[in-house]
Design an enzyme around this catalytic site. Structure first.
Site, short mmCIF file in Angstrom:
data_model
loop_
_atom_site.label_atom_id
_atom_site.label_comp_id
_atom_site.label_asym_id
_atom_site.label_seq_id
_atom_site.Cartn_x
_atom_site.Cartn_y
_atom_site.Cartn_z
N THR A 251 -7.06 -4.73 0.39
CA THR A 251 -5.81 -5.19 1.02
C THR A 251 -5.96 -6.60 1.59
O THR A 251 -5.01 -7.40 1.54
CB THR A 251 -5.39 -4.20 2.14
OG1 THR A 251 -5.29 -2.90 1.54
CG2 THR A 251 -4.06 -4.56 2.75
N ASP B 89 0.85 -1.21 0.00
CA ASP B 89 0.00 0.00 0.00
C ASP B 89 0.88 1.25 0.00
O ASP B 89 0.66 2.19 -0.78
CB ASP B 89 -0.90 0.03 1.25
CG ASP B 89 -1.90 -1.13 1.31
OD1 ASP B 89 -3.11 -0.88 1.27
OD2 ASP B 89 -1.45 -2.30 1.39
N1 LIG Z 1 -16.42 -1.99 8.18
C1 LIG Z 1 -16.29 -1.76 6.88
N2 LIG Z 1 -17.37 -1.80 6.07
C2 LIG Z 1 -17.27 -1.58 4.77
N3 LIG Z 1 -16.11 -1.32 4.12
C3 LIG Z 1 -15.01 -1.27 4.86
C4 LIG Z 1 -15.04 -1.49 6.26
N4 LIG Z 1 -13.79 -1.39 6.71
C5 LIG Z 1 -13.01 -1.11 5.64
N5 LIG Z 1 -13.75 -1.03 4.53
C6 LIG Z 1 -13.33 -0.69 3.16
O1 LIG Z 1 -13.59 -1.77 2.29
C7 LIG Z 1 -12.57 -1.74 1.32
C8 LIG Z 1 -12.47 -3.07 0.64
O2 LIG Z 1 -13.68 -3.35 0.06
P1 LIG Z 1 -14.03 -4.79 -0.51
O3 LIG Z 1 -14.66 -5.55 0.59
O4 LIG Z 1 -14.97 -4.43 -1.60
O5 LIG Z 1 -12.76 -5.38 -0.97
C9 LIG Z 1 -11.36 -1.40 2.10
O6 LIG Z 1 -10.42 -0.85 1.23
P2 LIG Z 1 -8.83 -1.17 1.47
O7 LIG Z 1 -8.64 -2.62 1.24
O8 LIG Z 1 -8.22 -0.29 0.43
O9 LIG Z 1 -8.54 -0.72 2.86
C10 LIG Z 1 -11.87 -0.39 3.12
O10 LIG Z 1 -11.72 0.95 2.70
#
Ligand SMILES: Nc1ncnc2c1ncn2[C@@H]1O[C@H](COP(=O)(O)O)[C@@H](OP(=O)(O)O)[C@H]1O
Ligand SMILES: [Mg+2]
Length: 363
Positions: free
Chosen positions: A141, A29
């Site tokens: 991530t 990242d």
């Molecule tokens: N409690 C939560 N509910 C929803 N989204 C969240 C969360 N905590 C983190 N995220 C976000 O969900 C993203 C990933 O989404 P997905 O589930 O679609 O892969 C994360 O991005 P990062 O991985 O860049 O931190 C983060 O920003």
């Protein structure tokens, strides 16, 4: 390149930091944010960037800083070879490469400075008269750590906070579709320019002329494929199941990390992207949606929030007036049908109650 290198050499515990919101952040990242900031600064020196990360945690951990700079260096080392230094551009690249290859303390500080160059946490708010970029250096991530899907996501927004350009680089997405043969290219790149369509190319292909227009085809199967987050902390899987039952058509579910889900809808791998998070108070962030939303829009699909409201991308980063996301392929009434199914859910009232007044549902 930087993400692939880190993924290949990843030492999960050592290369990871847990952020205050309990989400993980890795060497990749930080390194990816530095590399993208480096190019944006070089080509658009005055532009501000709303990146997901800042360098504070790296500054506290010399071992992490070393891993970050090593990853950057590894990714950038091909640079001088790519540019025979015969013209101005070539000379600039060679000079840049010398900085890249320097391993001293001041070069490490320059790279950490580039991470912060793309951070409003480090640099303060952006003025309302400026255009700005938003960057998710590694979106998904958790998928990245599982060696599954993730995406490098970049969008350009004008001073009115309208997304004008969106780019998704998805190193683990088969090209051109999820059903491509196992020998097909892995790695997909998609981009869109507002009013000029969306485009799709293998990630490894650097020839822009080989890109093909990305246009959502009408659904031909009786089954509706719904794509949602892999992580149950990011998506209310039970609510999604109930919503699907309300649609009165057979559905199948694909779970995937990152904005690669938007690409999946834009290119017909899935018909619906449904995101209703488990925590009713969670608000989406612009770097998690801006690029993907423009790509589905320009491909002919549509994205709104689960109340049916248009997505908004405030320069402050938090999408405070939106709850969740629904994106669907172009099909008569499908978007409205999914939004209505969410609104009919027993849990929906709890979400709707958290939307600030003035944000009444509108399609
Ligand atoms: N409690 C939560 N509910 C929803 N989204 C969240 C969360 N905590 C983190 N995220 C976000 O969900 C993203 C990933 O989404 P997905 O589930 O679609 O892969 C994360 O991005 P990062 O991985 O860049 O931190 C983060 O920003
Ligand atoms: Mg993200």
């Amino acid at each position: 390149r930087v993400a692939r290198h880190v993924q290949a050499t990843l030492v999960p515990i050592q290369d990871r930091v847990i952020k205050e919101d309990k989400s993980p952040v890795t060497v990749a990242d930080f390194a990816s944010q530095a590399v993208v900031a480096y190019y944006l600064k070089r080509h658009f020196a005055a532009d501000r960037i709303v990146g997901e990360e800042d360098a504070a945690a790296v500054r506290e951990r010399p071992d992490l800083a070393k891993r970050v700079v090593d990853a950057i260096r590894h990714a950038m080392v091909g640079e001088p070879a790519a540019a025979a230094a015969t013209d101005d551009e070539g000379r600039t690249r060679l000079f840049s490469a010398l900085i890249v290859l320097t391993t001293d303390h001041s070069s490490t500080m320059q790279w950490l400075g580039l991470i912060d160059h793309a951070s409003t946490a480090a640099r303060g708010p952006i003025s309302a008269t400026e255009r700005f970029w938003t960057l998710d250096p590694i979106d998904g991530t958790k998928g990245f750590l599982r060696r599954q899907q993730y995406a490098v996501c970049l969008a350009l927004l004008d001073a009115q906070q309208t997304v004008q350009v969106g780019v998704l680089a998805c190193p683990n997405m088969p090209f051109p579709s999820l059903t491509s043969s196992p020998t097909a290219t892995t790695g997909s790149l998609a981009w869109a320019v507002r009013g000029h369509g969306a485009w799709h190319a293998p990630l490894a292909d650097t020839d822009p002329l080989s890109a093909t227009p990305l246009t959502v085809a009408p659904r031909t199967s009786a089954t509706l494929t719904v794509i949602e987050s892999y992580e149950s902390a990011h998506a209310n899987h039970a609510l999604s199941q109930r919503v699907q039952a309300r649609l009165a058509v057979p559905t199948s579910v694909v779970r995937m990390d990152s904005q690669a889900k938007y690409l999946a809808v834009a290119r017909g791998d899935a018909h619906v992207y449904l995101r209703v998070v488990g925590d009713v108070h969670y608000r989406e962030k612009i770097w998690d949606h801006a690029a993907g939303a423009l790509i589905v829009h320009e491909a002919g699909a549509a994205a709104v929030d689960v109340t049916g409201r248009a997505l908004e991308f405030p320069r402050e980063g938090v999408m405070s007036r939106n709850v969740g996301v629904v994106a669907t392929v172009r099909e008569d009434g499908l978007l409205e049908k999914v939004v209505k199914a969410v609104q009919g859910d027993e849990d929906f009232a709890r979400y709707a109650a958290t939307v600030p007044s003035g944000a009444s549902p509108k399609m």
